[in-house]
Design an enzyme around this catalytic site. Structure first.
Site, PDB file in Angstrom:
ATOM      1  N   PHE A  56       0.878  -1.003  -0.051  1.00 59.88           N
ATOM      2  CA  PHE A  56      -0.042   0.060  -0.053  1.00 59.88           C
ATOM      3  C   PHE A  56       0.864   1.326   0.026  1.00 59.88           C
ATOM      4  O   PHE A  56       1.837   1.413   0.620  1.00 59.88           O
ATOM      5  CB  PHE A  56      -0.860   0.005   1.271  1.00 59.88           C
ATOM      6  CG  PHE A  56      -1.803   1.216   1.344  1.00 59.88           C
ATOM      7  CD1 PHE A  56      -2.944   1.437   0.385  1.00 59.88           C
ATOM      8  CD2 PHE A  56      -1.569   2.266   2.152  1.00 59.88           C
ATOM      9  CE1 PHE A  56      -3.661   2.636   0.441  1.00 59.88           C
ATOM     10  CE2 PHE A  56      -2.256   3.282   2.114  1.00 59.88           C
ATOM     11  CZ  PHE A  56      -3.342   3.576   1.383  1.00 59.88           C
ATOM     12  N   TYR A  58       0.880   5.658   0.067  1.00 61.27           N
ATOM     13  CA  TYR A  58       0.037   6.689   0.434  1.00 61.27           C
ATOM     14  C   TYR A  58       0.866   7.948   0.252  1.00 61.27           C
ATOM     15  O   TYR A  58       0.187   9.082   0.162  1.00 61.27           O
ATOM     16  CB  TYR A  58      -0.269   6.696   1.954  1.00 61.27           C
ATOM     17  CG  TYR A  58       1.006   6.622   2.750  1.00 61.27           C
ATOM     18  CD1 TYR A  58       1.697   7.783   3.350  1.00 61.27           C
ATOM     19  CD2 TYR A  58       1.610   5.304   3.333  1.00 61.27           C
ATOM     20  CE1 TYR A  58       2.676   7.833   4.210  1.00 61.27           C
ATOM     21  CE2 TYR A  58       2.869   5.417   3.986  1.00 61.27           C
ATOM     22  CZ  TYR A  58       3.267   6.618   4.465  1.00 61.27           C
ATOM     23  OH  TYR A  58       4.412   6.658   5.158  1.00 61.27           O
ATOM     24  N   GLY A  59       2.226   7.843  -0.230  1.00 59.75           N
ATOM     25  CA  GLY A  59       2.964   9.118  -0.356  1.00 59.75           C
ATOM     26  C   GLY A  59       3.710   9.036  -1.622  1.00 59.75           C
ATOM     27  O   GLY A  59       3.154   8.640  -2.639  1.00 59.75           O
ATOM     28  N   SER A  60       5.173   9.160  -1.439  1.00 59.06           N
ATOM     29  CA  SER A  60       5.898   9.377  -2.805  1.00 59.06           C
ATOM     30  C   SER A  60       6.054   7.845  -3.388  1.00 59.06           C
ATOM     31  O   SER A  60       6.268   7.866  -4.852  1.00 59.06           O
ATOM     32  CB  SER A  60       7.469   9.660  -2.386  1.00 59.06           C
ATOM     33  OG  SER A  60       7.790   8.831  -1.592  1.00 59.06           O
ATOM     34  N   GLU A 133      12.577   2.544   2.082  1.00 59.23           N
ATOM     35  CA  GLU A 133      11.673   3.199   3.010  1.00 59.23           C
ATOM     36  C   GLU A 133      12.344   2.934   4.261  1.00 59.23           C
ATOM     37  O   GLU A 133      11.862   3.809   5.043  1.00 59.23           O
ATOM     38  CB  GLU A 133      10.298   2.236   3.083  1.00 59.23           C
ATOM     39  CG  GLU A 133       9.647   2.264   1.637  1.00 59.23           C
ATOM     40  CD  GLU A 133       9.162   3.912   1.532  1.00 59.23           C
ATOM     41  OE1 GLU A 133       8.288   4.286   2.528  1.00 59.23           O
ATOM     42  OE2 GLU A 133       9.750   4.614   0.832  1.00 59.23           O
TER      43      GLU A 133
END
Length: 227
Positions: A56, A58-60, A133
């Site tokens: 999932f 949600y940002g970059s 990440e």
């Protein structure tokens, strides 16, 4: 809304170790996770999982995942929402003028993109994902309940690590706008981060009203500063 980046965050720079070396050079005081630590973190979460996995974003990761995937879908994560709660003096900021990045905080829900990684590619692609990440351990990898991530509704995601020294908590909105409008680091401007995300969400048919409002005010502050 201008967009520019100084150093590309690509599959190649991640795999080669260039990203980690840039982080070390930018701030030797930061603990950059060793390959063994990354592997242990990944194995602890994935365990003996077999088959495809969903991730999932949600940002970059939405506009620049860097890992290979075979499918992507609009998806909703339950139990967490996106929030500017992570200071950065490496990617989109400096020690003198820290920037802000998004994290997932507990509560509510978040609409983003779910990517499916094929079973035969999980080993390599998740290694790239963890290197991307988890450079300094500012996130915690976990399984989330995600509508859109296949019939099992289960996807890997990265939530904020509240124990990390760069965790900022809930900042006043005006402070978020100010930081994003002025901060810049080796990956580019903080403002570009929010502009790119708004554009990527819009392209996917997702409208985050709070994020759009922040982007508008960041742009207005930058225009006012140029007058």
């Amino acid at each position: 809304m201008r967009q520019d980046t100084d150093t590309p965050l690509t599959r190649e720079t991640i795999l080669s170790g260039q990203v980690r070396e840039m982080v070390r050079a930018a701030d030797p005081s930061q603990h950059v996770l060793a390959e063994a630590e990354l592997t242990e973190s990944r194995d602890r979460l994935l365990g003996d999982h077999a088959g495809d996995i969903w991730v999932f974003a949600y940002g970059s990761l939405i506009w620049n995942p860097a890992f290979h995937h075979v499918e992507q879908r609009k998806a909703r994560l339950h139990g967490f929402h996106r929030q500017f709660c992570l200071r950065t003096h490496l990617g989109r900021g400096t020690p003198e003028q820290p920037g802000l990045m998004l994290g997932l905080e507990a509560g509510g829900s978040c609409t983003g993109i779910a990517y499916r990684i094929a079973a035969d590619a999980v080993e390599l692609e998740t290694r790239i994902l963890w290197r991307r990440e988890m450079v300094v351990g500012s996130y915690v990898p976990r399984w989330g309940v995600v509508d859109g991530a296949g019939p099992e509704r289960r996807a890997v995601t990265f939530v904020i690590n509240r124990d990390h020294p760069m965790y900022a908590g809930r900042l006043p909105r005006a402070e978020i706008v100010r930081i994003l409008a002025v901060a810049r680091g080796m990956l580019g401007r903080g403002s570009d981060y929010v502009y790119q995300l708004v554009g990527a969400l819009d392209a996917a048919g997702i409208r985050d009203r709070a994020l759009v409002s922040i982007a508008h005010d960041v742009w207005a502050m930058q225009i006012a500063g140029e007058d």
